[in-house]
Design a protein around this motif. Structure first.
Motif, PDB file in Angstrom:
ATOM      1  N   VAL A  92       0.842  -1.199   0.000  1.00  0.00           N
ATOM      2  CA  VAL A  92       0.000   0.000   0.000  1.00  0.00           C
ATOM      3  C   VAL A  92       0.877   1.249   0.000  1.00  0.00           C
ATOM      4  N   ALA A  93       1.982   1.209   0.743  1.00  0.00           N
ATOM      5  CA  ALA A  93       2.898   2.352   0.762  1.00  0.00           C
ATOM      6  C   ALA A  93       3.443   2.638  -0.631  1.00  0.00           C
ATOM      7  N   LEU A  94       3.776   1.584  -1.381  1.00  0.00           N
ATOM      8  CA  LEU A  94       4.262   1.798  -2.738  1.00  0.00           C
ATOM      9  C   LEU A  94       3.149   2.335  -3.635  1.00  0.00           C
ATOM     10  N   LEU A  95       1.954   1.800  -3.509  1.00  0.00           N
ATOM     11  CA  LEU A  95       0.831   2.312  -4.303  1.00  0.00           C
ATOM     12  C   LEU A  95       0.576   3.780  -3.992  1.00  0.00           C
ATOM     13  N   ASP A  96       0.675   4.146  -2.722  1.00  0.00           N
ATOM     14  CA  ASP A  96       0.503   5.552  -2.349  1.00  0.00           C
ATOM     15  C   ASP A  96       1.567   6.421  -3.014  1.00  0.00           C
ATOM     16  N   HIS A  97       2.798   5.933  -3.033  1.00  0.00           N
ATOM     17  CA  HIS A  97       3.877   6.688  -3.676  1.00  0.00           C
ATOM     18  C   HIS A  97       3.633   6.826  -5.178  1.00  0.00           C
ATOM     19  N   LEU A  98       3.265   5.737  -5.823  1.00  0.00           N
ATOM     20  CA  LEU A  98       3.055   5.777  -7.274  1.00  0.00           C
ATOM     21  C   LEU A  98       1.874   6.666  -7.638  1.00  0.00           C
ATOM     22  N   ALA A  99       0.931   6.834  -6.717  1.00  0.00           N
ATOM     23  CA  ALA A  99      -0.211   7.719  -6.981  1.00  0.00           C
ATOM     24  C   ALA A  99       0.219   9.171  -7.121  1.00  0.00           C
ATOM     25  N   THR A 100       1.411   9.499  -6.638  1.00  0.00           N
ATOM     26  CA  THR A 100       1.923  10.870  -6.763  1.00  0.00           C
ATOM     27  C   THR A 100       2.694  11.074  -8.053  1.00  0.00           C
ATOM     28  N   LEU A 101       2.879  10.012  -8.822  1.00  0.00           N
ATOM     29  CA  LEU A 101       3.668  10.065 -10.050  1.00  0.00           C
ATOM     30  C   LEU A 101       2.786   9.768 -11.256  1.00  0.00           C
ATOM     31  N   ASP A 102       3.327  10.006 -12.423  1.00  0.00           N
ATOM     32  CA  ASP A 102       2.603   9.720 -13.659  1.00  0.00           C
ATOM     33  C   ASP A 102       2.911   8.297 -14.114  1.00  0.00           C
TER      34      ASP A 102
END
Length: 256
Positions: A124-134
């Motif tokens: 989930v932490a990685l998904l949260d991070h990727l949500a800030t990127l394109d």
């Protein structure tokens, strides 16, 4: 286990995640459902072949990450046991490839309904991070249950597309270790192998990513062994996807 390699997420247009064992701990549920089903079958089988107990090594070597009926076929072949193929009309009590596969699926669904599922916090932490990127996201799973698992885990809205075992069957795509399901997901997201990263915990899935020529293949070691993932073609191996979330929020890569 330390991180081997890193990921610069801004280099990719798409991230293609396996589900069971990568995002959710449902690989353990699948693993135990297979164990119960196969050991009950082996205990009652009086035909030719090796009927010694099914073990975790059997799961990792013959079943993990593959479409359900392929897993049945490959395990039975490893034991020299021949069963009729059967069909989708078979019930779970039938001693056929389809019957055994459906028997396992019933066991998995019973556990999912009874116990639910929560995603790995690091995933989930990685998904949260990727949500800030394109970076566009997909789930590519051999399981026909993937949409239900995502709904139960509260993550269905995180992914633009889900290529489940049911979707692959509908489209006539061969399952892992063939790369076709990953290639299809990348295309749906407007990407291709050269601009996508595959994230997998199963040797068969890592082999699929390597066979597809993807720019990077992340192996998540949930028990199969880092050496097996690397040998199958993983370019990065981690123990948890939190290892690929940058410690410094001003950076976009993974830990080094």
């Amino acid at each position: 286990m330390p991180v081997t390699g890193s990921i610069e997420w801004t280099s990719f247009r798409a991230a293609l995640f396996d589900l069971d064992g990568v995002i959710t701990p449902t690989a353990e549920v699948h693993m135990r459902a297979w164990e119960v089903m196969f050991n009950e079958f082996l205990a009652g089988w009086d035909g030719a072949g090796d009927t010694s107990r099914y073990t975790d090594r059997d799961y990792f070597d013959h079943v993990d990450g593959k479409p359900r009926y392929d897993g049945v076929r490959d395990f039975l072949a490893s034991r020299g046991i021949e069963l009729p193929e059967g069909s989708e009309a078979d019930g779970p009590d039938a001693d056929t490839v389809h019957g055994l596969g459906d028997r396992k699926n019933d066991a998995f669904n019973a556990v999912l309904e009874r116990e639910g599922v929560r995603a790995y916090p690091g995933s989930v932490a990685l998904l949260d991070h990727l949500a800030t990127l394109d970076v566009r996201l997909a789930v590519v799973s051999s399981s026909a249950n993937a949409p239900a698992v995502l709904e139960t885990a509260g993550l269905a809205d995180r992914f633009e597309t889900v290529v489940s075992g049911a979707v692959a069957k509908e489209l006539g795509l061969p399952g892992k270790p063939a790369p076709d399901t990953f290639l299809h997901a990348a295309e749906v997201l407007g990407a291709d192998a050269s601009t996508s990263v595959v994230i997998e915990d199963a040797v068969s899935g890592v082999r699929a990513g390597a066979a597809g020529g993807f720019a990077a293949v992340v192996g998540v070691d949930r028990g199969v062994g880092a050496e097996h993932l690397s040998a199958a073609g993983a370019t990065v191996v981690v123990a948890d996807l939190a290892d690929l979330v940058p410690a410094d929020p001003t950076t976009t890569g993974g830990t080094r």
